[in-house]
Design an enzyme around this catalytic site. Structure first.
Site, PDB file in Angstrom:
ATOM      1  CB  VAL A  78      -0.957   0.180   1.468  1.00  0.00           C
ATOM      2  CG1 VAL A  78      -1.702   0.927   1.325  1.00  0.00           C
ATOM      3  CG2 VAL A  78      -1.744  -1.269   1.283  1.00  0.00           C
ATOM      4  CD  GLU A 167       5.901 -13.135  25.258  1.00  0.00           C
ATOM      5  OE1 GLU A 167       5.437 -12.792  24.141  1.00  0.00           O
ATOM      6  OE2 GLU A 167       4.456 -14.579  26.277  1.00  0.00           O
ATOM      7  CG  ASP A 298       0.013  -3.792  16.797  1.00  0.00           C
ATOM      8  OD1 ASP A 298      -1.308  -3.936  17.352  1.00  0.00           O
ATOM      9  OD2 ASP A 298       0.711  -3.677  16.454  1.00  0.00           O
ATOM     10  CB  ALA A 315      -2.709 -10.991  19.257  1.00  0.00           C
ATOM     11  CE  LYS A 377       2.136 -16.303  24.831  1.00  0.00           C
ATOM     12  NZ  LYS A 377       2.267 -14.971  25.574  1.00  0.00           N
TER      13      LYS A 377
HETATM   14  P1  NAD Z   1       7.775  -2.217  25.088  1.00  0.00           P
HETATM   15  O1  NAD Z   1       6.880  -0.711  25.525  1.00  0.00           O
HETATM   16  O2  NAD Z   1       6.366  -3.079  26.222  1.00  0.00           O
HETATM   17  O3  NAD Z   1       8.549  -2.474  25.329  1.00  0.00           O
HETATM   18  C1  NAD Z   1       9.154  -1.900  25.722  1.00  0.00           C
HETATM   19  C2  NAD Z   1      10.917  -2.101  27.238  1.00  0.00           C
HETATM   20  O4  NAD Z   1      11.976  -1.270  26.613  1.00  0.00           O
HETATM   21  C3  NAD Z   1       9.931  -1.254  28.312  1.00  0.00           C
HETATM   22  O5  NAD Z   1      10.323  -1.685  28.950  1.00  0.00           O
HETATM   23  C4  NAD Z   1      10.764   0.018  27.651  1.00  0.00           C
HETATM   24  O6  NAD Z   1      11.046   0.572  29.075  1.00  0.00           O
HETATM   25  C5  NAD Z   1      12.541  -0.054  27.130  1.00  0.00           C
HETATM   26  N1  NAD Z   1      13.069   0.995  26.987  1.00  0.00           N
HETATM   27  C6  NAD Z   1      12.508   1.373  26.037  1.00  0.00           C
HETATM   28  N2  NAD Z   1      13.749   2.109  25.072  1.00  0.00           N
HETATM   29  C7  NAD Z   1      14.912   1.903  26.238  1.00  0.00           C
HETATM   30  C8  NAD Z   1      16.262   2.266  26.054  1.00  0.00           C
HETATM   31  N3  NAD Z   1      16.066   3.224  25.279  1.00  0.00           N
HETATM   32  N4  NAD Z   1      16.983   1.516  26.857  1.00  0.00           N
HETATM   33  C9  NAD Z   1      16.350   0.336  27.567  1.00  0.00           C
HETATM   34  N5  NAD Z   1      15.481  -0.160  27.778  1.00  0.00           N
HETATM   35  C10 NAD Z   1      14.537   0.795  26.567  1.00  0.00           C
HETATM   36  O7  NAD Z   1       7.252  -3.444  24.027  1.00  0.00           O
HETATM   37  P2  NAD Z   1       7.009  -4.388  23.420  1.00  0.00           P
HETATM   38  O8  NAD Z   1       7.608  -5.242  24.248  1.00  0.00           O
HETATM   39  O9  NAD Z   1       7.474  -4.819  22.286  1.00  0.00           O
HETATM   40  O10 NAD Z   1       5.766  -5.100  23.343  1.00  0.00           O
HETATM   41  C11 NAD Z   1       4.499  -3.829  22.551  1.00  0.00           C
HETATM   42  C12 NAD Z   1       3.558  -3.583  22.990  1.00  0.00           C
HETATM   43  O11 NAD Z   1       3.057  -5.605  22.799  1.00  0.00           O
HETATM   44  C13 NAD Z   1       2.897  -3.721  24.095  1.00  0.00           C
HETATM   45  O12 NAD Z   1       1.104  -3.064  24.396  1.00  0.00           O
HETATM   46  C14 NAD Z   1       3.164  -5.171  25.430  1.00  0.00           C
HETATM   47  O13 NAD Z   1       2.032  -5.570  26.189  1.00  0.00           O
HETATM   48  C15 NAD Z   1       2.376  -6.026  23.801  1.00  0.00           C
HETATM   49  N6  NAD Z   1       2.591  -6.810  23.501  1.00  0.00           N
HETATM   50  C16 NAD Z   1       1.735  -8.455  24.225  1.00  0.00           C
HETATM   51  C17 NAD Z   1       2.124  -9.533  24.291  1.00  0.00           C
HETATM   52  C18 NAD Z   1       1.062 -10.733  24.557  1.00  0.00           C
HETATM   53  O14 NAD Z   1       0.167 -10.111  25.227  1.00  0.00           O
HETATM   54  N7  NAD Z   1       1.635 -11.836  24.881  1.00  0.00           N
HETATM   55  C19 NAD Z   1       3.348 -10.227  23.446  1.00  0.00           C
HETATM   56  C20 NAD Z   1       4.870  -9.233  23.442  1.00  0.00           C
HETATM   57  C21 NAD Z   1       4.182  -7.488  23.120  1.00  0.00           C
END
Ligand code: NAD
Length: 404
Positions: A78, A167, A298, A315, A377
C-alpha cells in the site's frame, strides 16, 4: 454492491475479512491487500527468532481463508490512502482501488526513538523475515566462534526488557544448548543479557507478579541490566547509562532491538491525525474525520472508559476490534446505520511465556504462575489462530513453507 477494501492481513484485517465473508453472502465485494501472501502469528515471532519454532509453524497462506466468490486478494504494497477520493494506491498496480468502506489494519514497526546506530546496528523483530534474519545471525556468530574464539560472538544482547524482550529471552534460553553445540562450547558460555531502562519491569502486572517474572528469567542465567538506558549502538557494541553513572558498554555478536513498537508510519504519511502511527479512533473504531474508514489493530489507539491511556496493543484487542468492525460494516450495509452499541473491550488476560514450558501472567482476575500460566498462554495463542485461520489452520499448523 458495496466495496470493502481491507489493508493488512494481520490479526485485525484478516479476521475482519473472515467474518464479513461469513456474514455477507451477497451485495458485497471485499478486496484484501497485504505485501505477503501469508498471515503470521506476530505473538510467536520470538520463537522463530530463537529457532525454537520454524517459520512455517507460525504462518499460513492467506488463500486458505479467502472465499474467491466474495474476496479478491492482492499481494502488493500500500502506497497511499486518499480519504477524500476514497481510493487506495498500490505500488505494483496502475489502477486505484475504490472503496465504500476501508479497513486499515496496517500493523506495527520497530520504534528506535531516534537512538543513534539502532537502525543500522541492531536487529529488529517485527515480522517473519526479520525474525529469521535474527536466527541466521545467531547461528552465523556461533559458527564464527569456532574460528575466532572471541567470547563476544557468544554474547546475545536484547535491548529493551518489555513483554517482547522477556519472551525472547525465554526462547533463547530454550535454544541455548543448541547454540552451544554449534559453537562447540558449554551452554553456560552462551551469554544472554537484557538491557532495560526502567527498574520496574512489566508495568502491566502487579509488582509481585512482575518480580516473579523477572526472577524467573534471572534464574535461567539471563543477565538483567535494569535501570540502564541505551544511548547508542555501534557495530557489535551497546552503549548505555546506568542512572547518573558514566556511560558503559557491552560488546555483543548479536544485538536485538525490542524497545517497543509504533503503528505503521503510512498513517502519518497519508495525513491521518496519528501519533507514532496510531490514531485515536471513535467509539465505532472509525477515523474521527472519515466515518467510512475503520482503523484497527496496532494502528489504532482505543481509549478505555476512564480515558487516561489507550489500551495496550495486543493480538487479543486486534481480534476484538475485528469482531466489532465486521458487525458494524454489516449493520451499515444492511440498515445504513452503525451498530447501536459502541466498541467495548475486556481483556481475557495477559500471559508472558518464558520459553516453552514456563509462563506467568493474569487471567480473569487471577494471577497465574508455572504450568497453569503456560497452559493459558497456549489457549490464548490457539484462540487467535482459530479466530483467523479456523480449525483448518489450528490443526494444520506447520504446513506452509515460506520459501515456496
Ligand atoms: P514495550 O514498550 O512494552 O517494552 C519496551 C521496553 O523497552 C520497556 O520496558 C522500555 O522501558 C524499554 N526501553 C525503551 N527504550 C529503552 C532504552 N533506550 N534503553 C533501554 N530500555 C529501553 O514494547 P514491546 O515489549 O515490544 O511490546 C509492545 C506491545 O505489545 C506492548 O503493548 C505489549 O504489551 C504488547 N505485547 C503483548 C504480548 C502478549 O500479550 N503476549 C506479547 C508481546 C508484546
Amino acid at each position: 454492491m458495496k466495496e470493502v477494501v481491507v489493508l493488512g492481513a494481520g490479526y485485525a484485517g484478516l479476521k475482519t475479512v473472515v467474518l464479513l465473508q461469513k456474514k455477507l453472502k451477497n451485495n458485497v465485494h471485499i478486496t484484501l491487500v497485504d505485501r505477503n501472501n501469508y498471515h503470521y502469528e506476530a505473538t510467536d515471532l520470538h520463537e522463530a527468532a530463537a529457532g525454537t519454532q520454524s517459520a512455517s509453524r507460525i504462518t499460513y497462506p492467506i488463500s486458505d481463508v479467502i472465499n474467491p466468490q466474495i474476496t479478491t486478494f492482492i499481494q502488493d504494497e500500500v502506497v497511499k490512502i486518499d480519504p477524500d477520493k476514497k481510493t487506495v494506491k498500490l505500488a505494483g498496480h496502475e489502477e486505484l482501488l475504490h472503496y465504500d468502506y476501508c479497513v486499515l489494519g496496517l500493523g506495527f514497526v520497530s520504534e528506535t526513538f531516534g537512538i543513534p546506530g539502532a537502525e543500522e546496528n541492531a536487529l529488529p523483530m517485527t515480522n517473519v523475515k526479520e525474525a529469521l534474519a535474527i536466527y541466521d545471525h545467531i547461528i552465523a556468530k556461533m559458527k564464527d566462534y569456532r574460528t575466532t574464539h572471541n567470547p563476544d560472538d557468544l554474547q546475545i544482547v536484547i535491548c529493551g526488557g518489555g513483554f517482547t524482550g522477556i519472551e525472547l529471552a525465554g526462547a533463547l534460553v530454550d535454544a541455548r544448548a543448541s547454540y552451544a553445540k554449534i559453537a562447540g562450547v558449554s551452554p553456560d558460555e552462551i551469554k544472554i543479557t537484557l538491557i532495560e531502562a526502567s527498574t520496574r519491569l512489566l508495568p502491566m502486572f502487579s509488582e509481585k507478579l512482575a518480580e516473579y517474572g523477572v526472577n524467573l528469567v534471572k534464574s535461567l542465567n539471563v543477565q538483567l541490566l535494569d535501570g540502564s538506558r541505551i544511548s547508542k549502538i555501534e557495530p557489535g557494541k551497546v552503549i548505555y547509562k546506568h542512572g547518573d553513572d558514566d556511560e558503559e558498554s557491552l560488546n555483543a555478536g548479536t544485538i536485538i532491538w525490542t524497545t517497543g513498537v509504533s503503528g505503521n508510519p503510512l498513517m502519518e504519511e497519508c495525513g491521518f491525525d496519528a501519533k507514532r502511527g496510531r490514531v485515536i479512533v471513535t467509539d465505532h473504531l472509525t477515523d474521527p474525520k472519515h466515518d467510512d474508514i475503520y482503523i484497527i489493530g496496532d494502528v489504532a489507539a482505543v481509549m478505555p472508559p476512564d480515558g487516561k491511556r489507550p489500551y495496550p496493543t495486543t493480538a487479543q484487542i486486534a481480534l476484538a476490534m475485528a469482531d466489532y468492525t465486521a458487525e458494524d460494516i454489516v449493520s451499515r450495509i444492511k440498515t445504513g446505520k452503525h451498530e447501536a452499541k459502541p466498541f467495548t473491550y475486556k481483556s481475557l488476560g495477559t500471559v508472558a511465556s518464558v520459553g516453552n514450558t514456563r509462563a506467568f501472567g493474569e487471567a480473569m482476575g487471577h494471577e497465574l504462575r508455572g504450568y497453569p500460566a503456560s497452559a493459558m498462554k497456549k489457549i490464548i495463542a490457539d484462540r487467535s489462530l482459530l479466530e483467523t485461520g479456523g480449525l483448518k489452520e489450528l490443526f494444520a499448523k506447520g504446513r506452509f513453507d515460506l520459501y515456496h
